[in-house]
Every structure is written in C-alpha cells, then in structure tokens.
Enzyme design. Structure first.
Site, short mmCIF file in Angstrom:
data_model
loop_
_atom_site.label_atom_id
_atom_site.label_comp_id
_atom_site.label_asym_id
_atom_site.label_seq_id
_atom_site.Cartn_x
_atom_site.Cartn_y
_atom_site.Cartn_z
N TYR A 442 0.82 -1.21 0.00
CA TYR A 442 0.00 0.00 0.00
C TYR A 442 0.86 1.27 0.00
CZ TYR A 442 0.03 -0.26 5.23
OH TYR A 442 0.35 -0.33 6.55
N GLU A 443 0.17 2.40 -0.24
CA GLU A 443 0.80 3.70 -0.45
C GLU A 443 1.76 3.69 -1.64
OE1 GLU A 443 -0.74 5.79 0.96
OE2 GLU A 443 -1.61 4.60 2.56
N GLY A 444 1.38 2.96 -2.67
CA GLY A 444 2.23 2.80 -3.84
C GLY A 444 3.12 1.60 -3.65
N GLN A 449 7.37 2.79 -6.16
CA GLN A 449 8.40 3.60 -5.51
C GLN A 449 9.71 3.56 -6.29
OE1 GLN A 449 7.31 5.43 -2.98
NE2 GLN A 449 5.37 4.31 -3.06
#
Length: 596
Positions: A442-444, A449
């Site tokens: 999650y969060e990319g 990243q």
C-alpha cells in the site's frame, strides 16, 4: 505472547551521537529550546505507553479483528482499542509535532518519528488510526483555507477527530487517473460527491467522534486522467459552526476487507451517495494536494517496516536465548543443560543479525530524513530549506520500499528462528510476517516507488538530487579514507558510490533509446541505492563506535559487530543487484504475452 521494550539506548545513540539533533535544532528558531533531556523524557514516556498499553492489545486485536454492522454501517474495533485511544489523546500524544497555533505542542518531527517507531512496534494496526490522522492534518495545514484550518486542525490535533485518505477505486488501483467518483457543485459552495472507494484504512470505527475523509473525485467537465482530479474534505458528520457534530453525511462503510494481516485495522469499502464535501487545494489540483498526505504516508509506512523489524527481532532474540536444541558444532556450551540454546548456532545468529542490522540501519535513515523535514520546514536559510526538500524527495521512495522489503525479510527470518513454533499463532511471530507483507503494497507498491526514484527523482533532473547526496558520501569518504581503522567501512562505501554513479549513467543512456529499460532496472536499482544509504550511515556509526569502544560500554562493541555483519553479509547483495539492473529489458519483454 512476547514482549516489546522501546530501544531507547539505540534511539538516543542515533539522535544524540550520530545526528547531533540538539545542535541541529538550535539552528531552527521554532525548536531552538528543545534539548536532549526533553527528547529523552518524551521517548521514555512513549516507551511506557507503547509497551504497557498498546503491545498487550496487538495479538488479541489481530485474533478478534473489527466488527462491521451492515445494517447501521458502523464498525467496532477490537476490545481495548477505544480505551487505549482515549489514553493516547488524554496524554496529548496526537499533538506532539503539530502547529501550536491550532493546539499542537510544536515539537520536532524527528521526535515524533521516534515515537511512531514505538507505536508501530507495539501495535501497527492500532497505530494506523492516529497515523492517518496526522497525514490529514498535514494536508489541510498545507492546502486548506483559513476557515478549513480553523475548523478541522484543532479537532485532528486533539485526537477528537481522526482522518483518512480515500483515493483508489475497484477498477484503478494505483492509476488514479482512471478514478470515476464525481463531485457536483452546489449553490452554497459545497459539492455532492458520489462514488466508491476501496482499501480505505481506518475508514470507519468507534474510536473518535468524527472521521475526516479526504476524497479524490472529478468535477464536471474535468480533464481526463490525473490532471482532472480534485480533492475534497468529506466528514462523517457534518460539523456545526461551533465544531460539534451535525447531520450524518452519506459516506458509509459497505464492507471490511478480509485481509492477510493488520486485522485490527478497519480496511473499508466506502460508498459515497451524494455526500457533502468541500474543495481543498483548488479545482483539478487534487493530486498535488494529496501528495502531501501520500508522501507523509510513504514515510509512515517505512516506519511501520522499522517497527515490525524491531519487535520481531526482540522476540526472536529472547526465544533464541531460551530455546535449547542440539549442541554447538564446536562443543557443548550449556553444560548444565541437555542441549544448548539455539543462539549458539551460526545460522540462528545470521537470522538475528539480519533483523538487527536492518532495524538499526532503518532507525538511522528514518531519523535522518525526519530531521531533514524539520530543517525543510523551519530553517531560516532558504537555500538549506530547498536542499533539504530535494533530499527528502529523493529518499522518500527509498524509505518506503527499501525498509519494507527488508522488514519482510527480517520478520521471515525471525519466524524461522522459532522453527515450527513460528507458524503457531500463540507465539505471535507469524502476525508480524503477515502484517509486514502489506507494507510492501500500500501507499504505492514498492515497484511504483522504484519507478518514482529512478524515473522521476533521478533521471528527470539528470541526477541532480542524487549528486547532492553523493557529495555527502564523498565528503565522508575523503575525510576518513586515510584512517586505517575505518578502511573496512569506508572502502565498500566508496566503491558503491562509484558504482551507483556509473549504473545511473548507463541506465539513463539506455532509457533514451528505450523507456522500458527504466522499468526493467528500477527495482534492483532502488535496492542498490538503499544499500548506499545504509552503508553511509553504518560507516558514520562505526566511526563513533570505534572512538568510544574503549569506554567499556558494551553498546559500542555490539554496534561494531552489527555493522561488520552488515558489510560482510548484507551489503554483498549489491553485486547481484547491479548485474540485474544492467541486464536490460530484453530478458523480460522479448517473450510474447500469449507464450507465458
């Protein structure tokens, strides 16, 4: 069910001996009065709260999970969670590093960062409720109107209200340019928002009086793709003028996702049916405004990885010292017992030291970036603020991806220390492995990243940000290159710095001819950069430990042993990674999809 003891000695080593935060903070007018004693007192109290209040709820919360009432759309958190949250806000923890203008304590982010490590070690699922609130606070503080700040920030800072980020939808995943939620403007300046969001952490719960959702949606006639996204504040209860709760807003939890880990956090499917919202950050500027939240979340997820690495290591170490099995290959060590503790075995030590090294490297890295953020926000010199902002931008994807990759490895190794018991829930270790796995997603995702690091942060500015960081590495190498005692640390650091420069140039040249070369190289490339960062901090820590080893404090002896293990056993991964990154895209893309 194990234990958690905040690693205060190592935190103090990083803050006071490695980073010299007291002298750094004296250069920042907002934090000039913060000294080592204040920092240590806060961390000691944080250690008590996390070990005594939160850690005992971690296993029980995982086993119980959250309860969703489909008829009322309400969610009840596991037993003890709400009471722990009340203790958290009563003690003032949500306000630690927030703006005093709105009720915050105004302490440095580098202090709050260490506290959040403790929170994540003690209970990651619980910590996500207030953690997301801090991201909402930062977004509104940066992009909200004066009225929005006055209404929402005091409530978020006090902890009376919590926050979420409502980004993705069932069909779009990370590609937010595909989202379909609609925002219809109303005569009174508000918007009616309709759509469906998924994977919303802490989307609905019973811990706070209101939940402030930050929701991405499209205005009528908005441009296609990510350029047509706007951001809206959509509270669970519409606030009255005095800040009290008014009518229920039609943004409801339709279901809780059945997940592999973090069971005690309500990961919700959220449905908006004409919910009232207020624009924040300007029309079609939603992604830009949300990036404040997303970058905070990415740094926070790195801290989750560090927290799990630390607590897994602590418990595996206790087990390895207590569990007896077989004899040491070099002869019995515990003559009073029928077998030796398994910590005598070389490979058990390898597993423990892997987790220990990854925890200590991550702690230095995260604290360094938190201090950069304090300087970016508060330093009186504009040029220094800009340099710090550039470095934070460069290192954010590395924190998120490298630390969470390593946490997955470390928690798996710690589970392995337990042998068969590691897979049994009552020991608690298998939960850390399950919880660690989501942090890579999650969060990319960590691939996203990696693409961000190589494609946007490095190649798009022709390596300018990377060269700035590389200059710091080079300065340290030149200052310590003639010190024979430092050769075992400085030499590999210098070699890796040169290799990163050459690898970056090579990939950049290939990318001019074929953009797929970036995608093929990105993941191993990020890990190489991550090791360069860790090598830089480990070499600095080694210098300090060498200077103080003769003091008789065994802390420095242990620190040196961990650093030597890192350079001997973990750093060599870079050779393989560089070969992978250089191998090109053909071995990945030459095979037609229908032949897989």
């Amino acid at each position: 069910m194990g234990q958690y003891i905040a690693p205060l000695r190592d935190m103090q080593f990083v803050l006071h001996e490695l980073l010299n935060v007291e002298s750094e903070l004296k250069q920042l007018p907002a934090h000039a009065e913060v000294d080592a004693d204040i920092i240590n007192q806060i961390l000691e109290e944080g250690g008590k709260f996390t070990s005594e209040v939160l850690f005992p709820l971690n296993h029980s919360g995982d086993r119980e999970g959250c309860h969703h009432d489909k008829a009322t759309h309400t969610v009840t958190t596991p037993k003890g969670f709400k009471e722990a949250y009340e203790q958290y806000i009563t003690a003032g923890w949500p306000a630690l590093s927030c703006d005093p203008e709105y009720g915050g304590q105004g302490l440095p982010l580098v202090v709050n960062n260490s506290f959040y490590e403790m929170l994540n070690s003690a209970n990651q699922a619980w910590s996500m409720y207030p953690g997301l609130s801090h991201g909402a606070y930062e977004c509104i503080h940066e992009h909200g109107t004066a009225e929005q700040k006055a209404l929402y920030l005091p409530k978020l800072i006090s902890g009376e209200w919590t926050g979420t980020m409502c980004l993705t939808e069932p069909h779009c995943g990370t590609d937010l340019g595909l989202l379909r939620s609609k925002a219809e403007p109303q005569a009174d300046g508000t918007y009616k928002i309709t759509g469906a969001k998924i994977f919303i952490s802490a989307g609905e719960h019973d811990m706070s009086k209101n939940i402030v959702h930050l929701v991405l949606a499209r205005l009528p006639g908005a441009p296609e793709g990510s350029k047509g996204i706007s951001l809206f504040i959509v509270p669970k209860f519409l606030p009255n003028a005095d800040g009290s709760n008014g009518a229920r807003n039609p943004i409801f939890c339709g279901a809780i996702e059945e997940k592999m880990g973090i069971h005690a956090n309500s990961t919700c499917q959220m449905n908006l049916d004409g919910a009232t919202g207020w624009l924040i950050g300007g029309p079609h500027k939603g992604l830009n405004a949300m990036f404040v939240f997303m970058n905070a979340a990415r740094l926070g997820v790195g801290m989750q990885g560090l927290g799990l690495t630390e607590v897994a290591y602590q418990n595996a170490l206790v087990y390895a010292k207590d569990r007896i099995q077989m004899r040491s290959l070099s002869g019995p060590k515990a003559l009073d017992k029928p077998a030796d503790p398994i910590i005598v075995h070389a490979d058990v030590r390898r597993m423990l030291l892997t987790a220990k090294a990854y925890a200590e490297g991550a702690r230095a890295f995260c604290s360094y970036v938190a201090l950069l953020l304090d300087k970016e926000l508060n330093h009186p010199d504009e040029e220094i603020r800009k340099d710090c902002a550039d470095e934070v931008a460069l290192l954010t994807p590395v924190i998120k991806a490298f630390i969470t990759d390593n946490a997955w490895t470390a928690t798996s190794e710690c589970l392995q220390v337990y042998g068969g018991h590691g897979f049994i829930a009552e020991w608690g270790m298998e939960q850390y492995v399950r919880d660690a796995r989501i942090n890579m997603i999650y969060e990319g995702t960590n691939t996203v990243q990696s693409l961000d690091l190589l494609g946007r942060k490095i190649l798009m500015d022709n390596g300018a940000k990377l060269r700035k960081f590389g200059a710091k590495v080079q300065a340290f190498v030149e200052a310590n290159g003639t010190n024979e005692a430092m050769a075992e640390f400085v030499t590999p650091l210098a070699e890796l710095g040169d290799k990163v420069t050459k690898l970056t140039m090579e990939i950049g040249m290939k990318a001019f001819q074929n953009p797929d070369e970036v995608g093929a190289a990105a993941v191993p490339y990020l890990r190489v950069v991550g090791h360069m960062v860790y090598s830089y901090f480990f070499a600095q820590m080694a210098k300090i430990a060498l200077e103080k080893e003769a003091s008789g404090d065994t802390f420095y002896k242990a620190k040196l042993a961990t650093i030597r293990f890192y350079f001997a056993r973990l750093y060599p991964e870079t050779a393989m990674l560089i070969r992978q990154a250089r191998s090109g895209s053909a071995n990945l893309l030459s095979l037609e999809a229908d032949l897989f």
